[in-house]
Design an enzyme around this catalytic site. Structure first.
Site, PDB file in Angstrom:
ATOM      1  N   HIS A  12     -54.224 -60.668  44.656  1.00  0.00           N
ATOM      2  CA  HIS A  12     -55.062 -60.482  43.452  1.00  0.00           C
ATOM      3  C   HIS A  12     -54.647 -61.364  42.265  1.00  0.00           C
ATOM      4  CE1 HIS A  12     -52.024 -57.101  42.309  1.00  0.00           C
ATOM      5  NE2 HIS A  12     -51.655 -58.243  41.760  1.00  0.00           N
ATOM      6  N   HIS A  59     -51.517 -53.144  36.114  1.00  0.00           N
ATOM      7  CA  HIS A  59     -50.350 -53.883  35.619  1.00  0.00           C
ATOM      8  C   HIS A  59     -50.086 -53.521  34.158  1.00  0.00           C
ATOM      9  CE1 HIS A  59     -51.828 -56.170  39.087  1.00  0.00           C
ATOM     10  NE2 HIS A  59     -50.629 -56.693  39.207  1.00  0.00           N
ATOM     11  N   HIS A 197     -43.941 -62.596  46.261  1.00  0.00           N
ATOM     12  CA  HIS A 197     -43.826 -63.255  44.954  1.00  0.00           C
ATOM     13  C   HIS A 197     -42.852 -62.496  44.067  1.00  0.00           C
ATOM     14  CE1 HIS A 197     -47.134 -60.388  44.047  1.00  0.00           C
ATOM     15  NE2 HIS A 197     -47.188 -60.738  42.778  1.00  0.00           N
ATOM     16  N   GLU A 244     -45.934 -54.965  46.087  1.00  0.00           N
ATOM     17  CA  GLU A 244     -47.390 -54.684  46.039  1.00  0.00           C
ATOM     18  C   GLU A 244     -47.972 -54.519  47.447  1.00  0.00           C
ATOM     19  OE1 GLU A 244     -48.718 -56.882  41.843  1.00  0.00           O
ATOM     20  OE2 GLU A 244     -49.141 -57.886  43.724  1.00  0.00           O
TER      21      GLU A 244
HETATM   22  C1  DHB Z   1     -49.076 -63.342  39.343  1.00  0.00           C
HETATM   23  C2  DHB Z   1     -49.208 -62.529  40.466  1.00  0.00           C
HETATM   24  C3  DHB Z   1     -49.481 -61.167  40.327  1.00  0.00           C
HETATM   25  O1  DHB Z   1     -49.579 -60.301  41.377  1.00  0.00           O
HETATM   26  C4  DHB Z   1     -49.637 -60.626  39.073  1.00  0.00           C
HETATM   27  O2  DHB Z   1     -49.953 -59.324  38.976  1.00  0.00           O
HETATM   28  C5  DHB Z   1     -49.480 -61.424  37.938  1.00  0.00           C
HETATM   29  C6  DHB Z   1     -49.207 -62.793  38.078  1.00  0.00           C
HETATM   30  C7  DHB Z   1     -48.804 -64.807  39.478  1.00  0.00           C
HETATM   31  O3  DHB Z   1     -48.566 -65.296  40.587  1.00  0.00           O
HETATM   32  O4  DHB Z   1     -48.847 -65.510  38.469  1.00  0.00           O
HETATM   33 FE    FE Z   2     -49.856 -58.132  40.696  1.00  0.00          FE
END
Ligand code: DHB
Ligand code: FE
Length: 288
Positions: A12, A59, A197, A244
């Site tokens: 997302h 978030h 991530h 997540e």
């Molecule tokens: C990013 C990824 C995410 O899941 C998020 O909630 C906010 C930023 C990113 O990769 O920048």
């Molecule tokens: Fe996220």
């Protein structure tokens, strides 16, 4: 009777929404990513559901550290795109399905899952970016998402987070809830977030392609095995925000095979790095 016909899984990343809103999808950086969703947009047109049950994480937009529900079901008639700092995304308002949402809340709570009922909530990129990826650009005023959406928010931001096993079991309860709704509705369940991530600290920028590939394999073939993986493994191997991914297990748990039915058909599998700081993964599974 209502029926879950398919599940969709997708990352997302907020920058994906910005790329769409600012007309950058054909730029070399973004083009390969959006190409991976061409099939999906056509698939959704050909398999239009009556309702999407969309599992996502907020978030710190609708909820803050003041109040942290582990599982929250949206029972409202509509949801405004949230202002995440640069104004709300220019996308249509999300229409809800209060009747089915209230029924699922009743059934799932009676199956011993303590859900928070949310009658008013703005929805951030966790929900609007998956819709944009699957439905393409929509005019914020004249356009509309293809069907009502029931937002289901999971806390994966503030510890403690729910376990993979609990998420899978919750998915099983959601399937039972949907199948006990006495109107013929074609329902899709979407699990969103991930993949690997990490946005902060010394490991910011971490991507783990091997973990992501193994996760997608188990999501298809053996979700019970993936559900047994403890949350700390996600954090260690897939980064702090890789957690997540446990939300995918809710959608996967709602598929027929986890209630004794046949294995789902894999309609689409896609993986791409990079998108902002995140590895993007995407699956479409259909019940047989
Ligand atoms: C990013 C990824 C995410 O899941 C998020 O909630 C906010 C930023 C990113 O990769 O920048
Ligand atoms: Fe996220």
């Amino acid at each position: 009777m209502a029926k879950i016909t398919a599940s969709v899984f997708t990352s997302h990343v907020p920058a994906i929404g910005a790329a769409m809103d600012l007309g950058k999808t054909h730029e070399p950086y973004w083009q390969p990513l959006f190409k991976g969703y061409e099939y999906s947009k056509q698939w959704l047109k050909d398999n239009k559901p009556d309702v999407i049950f969309l599992v996502f994480n907020d978030h710190a937009t609708a909820f803050s550290l003041d109040m942290i529900p582990t599982f929250a079901i949206g029972t409202a008639a509509s949801y405004q795109p949230a202002d995440e700092g640069w104004g709300p995304r220019p996308v249509p308002v999300v229409q809800g399905h209060p009747e089915l949402a209230a029924h699922i809340a009743q059934s799932v709570i009676q199956q011993d899952f303590d859900l928070t009922i949310v009658n008013k909530m703005d929805v951030d990129h966790g929900l609007t970016v998956p819709l944009s990826l699957m439905c393409g650009e929509q005019d914020p005023v004249k356009g509309a998402w293809p069907c009502p959406v029931i937002p289901f928010a999971v806390n994966v931001v503030q510890y403690p987070v729910p376990s993979g096993q609990r998420c899978l079991n919750l998915g099983k309860a959601i399937r039972k809830a949907v199948e006990s709704f006495d109107k013929d509705l074609n329902v899709q369940i979407w699990g969103t977030g991930g993949m690997s991530h990490q946005l902060q600290g010394p490991r910011a920028g971490l991507i783990n392609k091997e973990f992501d590939a193994a996760f997608m394999d188990l999501m298809i073939q053996d979700p019970e095995a993936q559900a047994a993986v403890p949350h700390i493994n996600y954090v260690r191997e897939a980064g702090s925000e890789g957690i997540e991914l446990v939300m995918w297990l809710i959608a996967r748990g709602a598929m027929d095979d986890l209630g004794g039915g046949p294995a789902p058909k894999v309609k689409h599998r896609f993986y791409h790095v990079p998108a902002s700081n995140t590895a993007v993964g995407h699956l479409i599974l259909e019940n047989q």
